[in-house]
Design a protein around this motif. Structure first.
Motif, PDB file in Angstrom:
ATOM      1  N   ILE A 111       0.828  -1.209   0.000  1.00  0.00           N
ATOM      2  CA  ILE A 111       0.000   0.000   0.000  1.00  0.00           C
ATOM      3  C   ILE A 111       0.864   1.262   0.000  1.00  0.00           C
ATOM      4  O   ILE A 111       1.734   1.442   0.862  1.00  0.00           O
ATOM      5  N   LYS A 112       0.627   2.106  -1.007  1.00  0.00           N
ATOM      6  CA  LYS A 112       1.332   3.393  -1.143  1.00  0.00           C
ATOM      7  C   LYS A 112       0.528   4.238  -2.126  1.00  0.00           C
ATOM      8  O   LYS A 112      -0.316   3.703  -2.851  1.00  0.00           O
ATOM      9  N   THR A 113       0.770   5.545  -2.137  1.00  0.00           N
ATOM     10  CA  THR A 113       0.045   6.379  -3.104  1.00  0.00           C
ATOM     11  C   THR A 113       1.000   7.180  -3.981  1.00  0.00           C
ATOM     12  O   THR A 113       0.579   7.911  -4.863  1.00  0.00           O
ATOM     13  N   PHE A 150       8.452   9.520   0.309  1.00  0.00           N
ATOM     14  CA  PHE A 150       8.572   8.759  -0.941  1.00  0.00           C
ATOM     15  C   PHE A 150       7.271   8.107  -1.378  1.00  0.00           C
ATOM     16  O   PHE A 150       7.002   7.986  -2.561  1.00  0.00           O
ATOM     17  N   TYR A 151       6.502   7.615  -0.411  1.00  0.00           N
ATOM     18  CA  TYR A 151       5.375   6.755  -0.789  1.00  0.00           C
ATOM     19  C   TYR A 151       3.987   7.310  -0.459  1.00  0.00           C
ATOM     20  O   TYR A 151       2.985   6.678  -0.764  1.00  0.00           O
ATOM     21  N   GLY A 152       3.937   8.451   0.198  1.00  0.00           N
ATOM     22  CA  GLY A 152       2.645   9.102   0.435  1.00  0.00           C
ATOM     23  C   GLY A 152       1.855   8.538   1.610  1.00  0.00           C
ATOM     24  O   GLY A 152       0.980   9.208   2.139  1.00  0.00           O
ATOM     25  N   ALA A 180       5.759  -3.572   7.668  1.00  0.00           N
ATOM     26  CA  ALA A 180       6.091  -2.152   7.459  1.00  0.00           C
ATOM     27  C   ALA A 180       7.185  -2.090   6.394  1.00  0.00           C
ATOM     28  O   ALA A 180       8.212  -2.750   6.522  1.00  0.00           O
ATOM     29  N   TYR A 181       6.900  -1.330   5.337  1.00  0.00           N
ATOM     30  CA  TYR A 181       7.898  -1.153   4.279  1.00  0.00           C
ATOM     31  C   TYR A 181       8.478   0.250   4.431  1.00  0.00           C
ATOM     32  O   TYR A 181       7.801   1.242   4.224  1.00  0.00           O
ATOM     33  N   ASP A 182       9.723   0.305   4.857  1.00  0.00           N
ATOM     34  CA  ASP A 182      10.376   1.598   5.084  1.00  0.00           C
ATOM     35  C   ASP A 182      11.859   1.389   4.824  1.00  0.00           C
ATOM     36  O   ASP A 182      12.270   0.287   4.418  1.00  0.00           O
ATOM     37  N   VAL A 228      14.469  -9.729   3.473  1.00  0.00           N
ATOM     38  CA  VAL A 228      15.657  -8.974   3.055  1.00  0.00           C
ATOM     39  C   VAL A 228      15.592  -8.737   1.552  1.00  0.00           C
ATOM     40  O   VAL A 228      15.574  -9.680   0.758  1.00  0.00           O
ATOM     41  N   GLU A 229      15.511  -7.449   1.192  1.00  0.00           N
ATOM     42  CA  GLU A 229      15.394  -7.069  -0.225  1.00  0.00           C
ATOM     43  C   GLU A 229      16.778  -7.019  -0.869  1.00  0.00           C
ATOM     44  O   GLU A 229      17.667  -6.325  -0.379  1.00  0.00           O
ATOM     45  N   VAL A 230      16.948  -7.770  -1.963  1.00  0.00           N
ATOM     46  CA  VAL A 230      18.246  -7.796  -2.652  1.00  0.00           C
ATOM     47  C   VAL A 230      18.061  -7.445  -4.127  1.00  0.00           C
ATOM     48  O   VAL A 230      16.968  -7.587  -4.678  1.00  0.00           O
ATOM     49  N   ASN A 251      13.254  -5.788  -8.568  1.00  0.00           N
ATOM     50  CA  ASN A 251      13.469  -5.422  -9.962  1.00  0.00           C
ATOM     51  C   ASN A 251      13.764  -3.921 -10.080  1.00  0.00           C
ATOM     52  O   ASN A 251      13.288  -3.273 -10.996  1.00  0.00           O
ATOM     53  N   ARG A 252      14.468  -3.345  -9.103  1.00  0.00           N
ATOM     54  CA  ARG A 252      14.713  -1.895  -9.159  1.00  0.00           C
ATOM     55  C   ARG A 252      16.191  -1.581  -9.039  1.00  0.00           C
ATOM     56  O   ARG A 252      16.920  -2.250  -8.314  1.00  0.00           O
ATOM     57  N   ASP A 253      16.586  -0.561  -9.745  1.00  0.00           N
ATOM     58  CA  ASP A 253      17.949  -0.060  -9.666  1.00  0.00           C
ATOM     59  C   ASP A 253      17.999   0.886  -8.464  1.00  0.00           C
ATOM     60  O   ASP A 253      17.219   1.840  -8.396  1.00  0.00           O
ATOM     61  N   GLY A 295       8.513  -5.605  -7.555  1.00  0.00           N
ATOM     62  CA  GLY A 295       8.730  -4.523  -8.503  1.00  0.00           C
ATOM     63  C   GLY A 295       8.240  -4.804  -9.912  1.00  0.00           C
ATOM     64  O   GLY A 295       8.760  -5.656 -10.613  1.00  0.00           O
ATOM     65  N   GLY A 296       7.179  -4.096 -10.298  1.00  0.00           N
ATOM     66  CA  GLY A 296       6.702  -4.163 -11.680  1.00  0.00           C
ATOM     67  C   GLY A 296       5.892  -5.404 -12.017  1.00  0.00           C
ATOM     68  O   GLY A 296       5.693  -5.700 -13.183  1.00  0.00           O
ATOM     69  N   CYS A 297       5.421  -6.147 -11.005  1.00  0.00           N
ATOM     70  CA  CYS A 297       4.564  -7.315 -11.300  1.00  0.00           C
ATOM     71  C   CYS A 297       3.148  -6.784 -11.499  1.00  0.00           C
ATOM     72  O   CYS A 297       2.461  -6.493 -10.529  1.00  0.00           O
TER      73      CYS A 297
HETATM   74  O1  LIG Z   1       4.906  -0.889  -7.150  1.00  0.00           O
HETATM   75  P1  LIG Z   1       5.548  -2.114  -7.648  1.00  0.00           P
HETATM   76  O2  LIG Z   1       6.284  -1.911  -8.926  1.00  0.00           O
HETATM   77  O3  LIG Z   1       4.593  -3.269  -7.717  1.00  0.00           O
HETATM   78  O4  LIG Z   1       6.723  -2.523  -6.640  1.00  0.00           O
HETATM   79  C1  LIG Z   1       6.567  -2.875  -5.313  1.00  0.00           C
HETATM   80  C2  LIG Z   1       7.895  -2.774  -4.580  1.00  0.00           C
HETATM   81  O5  LIG Z   1       8.559  -3.962  -4.746  1.00  0.00           O
HETATM   82  C3  LIG Z   1       8.729  -1.607  -5.042  1.00  0.00           C
HETATM   83  O6  LIG Z   1       8.021  -0.484  -4.725  1.00  0.00           O
HETATM   84  C4  LIG Z   1      10.118  -1.532  -4.461  1.00  0.00           C
HETATM   85  C5  LIG Z   1      10.876  -2.529  -4.017  1.00  0.00           C
HETATM   86  N1  LIG Z   1      12.050  -2.047  -3.567  1.00  0.00           N
HETATM   87  C6  LIG Z   1      12.089  -0.738  -3.706  1.00  0.00           C
HETATM   88  C7  LIG Z   1      13.071   0.152  -3.352  1.00  0.00           C
HETATM   89  C8  LIG Z   1      12.842   1.463  -3.626  1.00  0.00           C
HETATM   90  C9  LIG Z   1      11.657   1.866  -4.237  1.00  0.00           C
HETATM   91  C10 LIG Z   1      10.654   0.968  -4.553  1.00  0.00           C
HETATM   92  C11 LIG Z   1      10.862  -0.357  -4.281  1.00  0.00           C
END
Ligand SMILES: O=P(O)(O)OC[C@@H](O)[C@@H](O)c1c[nH]c2ccccc12
Length: 379
Positions: A111-113, A150-152, A180-182, A228-230, A251-253, A295-297
């Motif tokens: 959830i984000k805006t 960043f996410y509103g 919590a995504y932060d 853990v996000e990699v 899937n993000r740079d 990311g991007g699904c």
């Molecule tokens: O909104 P999306 O493309 O479905 O993606 C979700 C999430 O994985 C993505 O927002 C994300 C994953 N890691 C990040 C790091 C920074 C910014 C954004 C992200």
């Protein structure tokens, strides 16, 4: 003598022009950071081709979060301070909930805006209604972004989404676990998340490097699971070394936050084979470690491809939020069906790619996928 260096990005390389002449580094700045370099690199980039000279997005986040942590520590809420000191039992609610259901994947809406790459892309009328839709559609858990800049959305949004889930206590299924995504850099932030009743947190290995290990342990000590996000093999190694039970392949740079491999809007899947996208990294994840694609699904075919490749979960932000907003804006909140629910159900459907939706949105074969997506039963 003043030594001047200039860094310019050329394709996947960094070209350095300095006293030693010209050199190329085949790595991103997040890779460079991982290997101990503290350089922040001005780069040439941007979809429009405009020249922008700024430090990596992740470096900006780090500076902002360091200030936030300082303020938090100076003003630590009582509940958070208690958890920081005493810890809490980890019941692994999130980990158990996202475990791969037979023949399909689990879906975690995010959830984000707003997003740094898009700006504000939705004005969600009601976070609690979306939270209810996620439950009804069979999501495994929900992630709420709490970095407002960043996410509103923020901690208030998380409380609302979690409050809605609390209403399902005693029902079957029970409340969805909340993540919590932060951008977590300090255990004081983890304590805050735990004090709001979070079951899990997302820890970014590009941001944390080798301190990922301590943060995973702290989250566990405070009763929360850590995803853990990699973004590459080096970060995956860090996550495994940190003892992560769950990794999210993103899937993000991390220099630009742009998608590395966006879905082609006409093919409705990637324009290169999945093994050539960042999602090919799933093959390197050791057995027993839960793996989520992030990311991007945004398409059923993408979700089903990830499932067939060995992913157990997908985390989906933008696509679900856009769908949700559209319905909430055009009809009563209580509408039995809404776009977000439809997407979640379609992603989880057990249809095969062979019979699923085609690139034009019609269906291949006998429409097996269509029936599954719509929740129909064949006798
Ligand atoms: O909104 P999306 O493309 O479905 O993606 C979700 C999430 O994985 C993505 O927002 C994300 C994953 N890691 C990040 C790091 C920074 C910014 C954004 C992200």
């Amino acid at each position: 003598m003043v030594l001047a260096y200039a860094f310019v990005q050329v394709g996947q390389c960094f070209m350095s022009v300095g006293p030693a002449g010209m050199r190329f580094f085949p790595m991103s700045t997040s890779d460079a950071r991982l290997f101990g370099s503290s350089m922040t690199t001005p780069t040439l980039r941007g979809r429009s081709g405009a020249l922008s000279c700024r430090s990596s997005m992740l470096e900006q986040v780090r500076e902002r979060k360091m200030k936030e942590v300082e303020e938090l520590k100076a003003n630590m809420p009582e509940d958070a301070a208690k958890i920081l000191e005493k810890g809490a039992t980890n019941k692994n609610r999130y980990l158990k909930a996202v475990k791969k259901p037979k023949g399909t994947i689990s879906v975690v809406p995010q959830i984000k805006t707003k997003a740094p790459t898009l700006g504000s892309f939705a004005s969600l009328p009601a976070v609690d209604v979306l939270s209810a839709h996620c439950y009804e559609a069979g999501a495994a858990a929900i992630a709420v972004c709490t970095d407002k800049e960043f996410y509103g959305t923020d901690w208030e949004s998380l409380k609302k989404a979690a409050g809605q889930q609390a209403r399902y206590k005693g029902k079957f299924p029970g409340p969805l676990p909340v993540m919590a995504y932060d951008f977590f850099i300090d255990e004081a932030q983890l304590a805050l998340a735990a004090s709001y009743g979070c079951d899990a947190v997302c820890l970014n290995a590009a941001l944390l490097g080798t301190s990922t290990k301590d943060m995973v342990a702290s989250a566990d000590r405070m009763g929360m699971d850590a995803l853990v996000e990699v973004h590459n093999k080096a970060e995956l190694d860090i996550a495994i070394e940190a003892g992560a039970k769950m990794v999210g392949i993103s899937n993000r740079d991390m220099d630009t936050f742009q998608l590395k491999h966006p879905v082609d809007y006409q093919l409705r899947t990637w324009s290169v084979p999945v093994e050539e996208t960042v999602f090919g990294l799933v093959k390197e994840v050791p057995e027993g470690v839960h793996v989520t694609a992030m990311g991007g699904c945004n398409e059923t075919l993408v979700a089903w491809t990830l499932r067939d490749e060995g992913y157990s979960s997908i985390m989906v932000g933008e696509a679900i939020i856009r769908g949700s907003e559209m319905r909430m804006a055009s009809s009563a909140y209580s509408a039995a069906y809404n776009e977000a629910k439809g997407l979640i159900m379609a992603f989880k459907a057990k249809g095969s790619k062979k019979y699923g939706p085609s690139a034009t949105g019609s269906f291949f074969g006998k429409g097996e996928g269509a029936k599954e997506s719509l929740g129909m039963m064949s006798i």
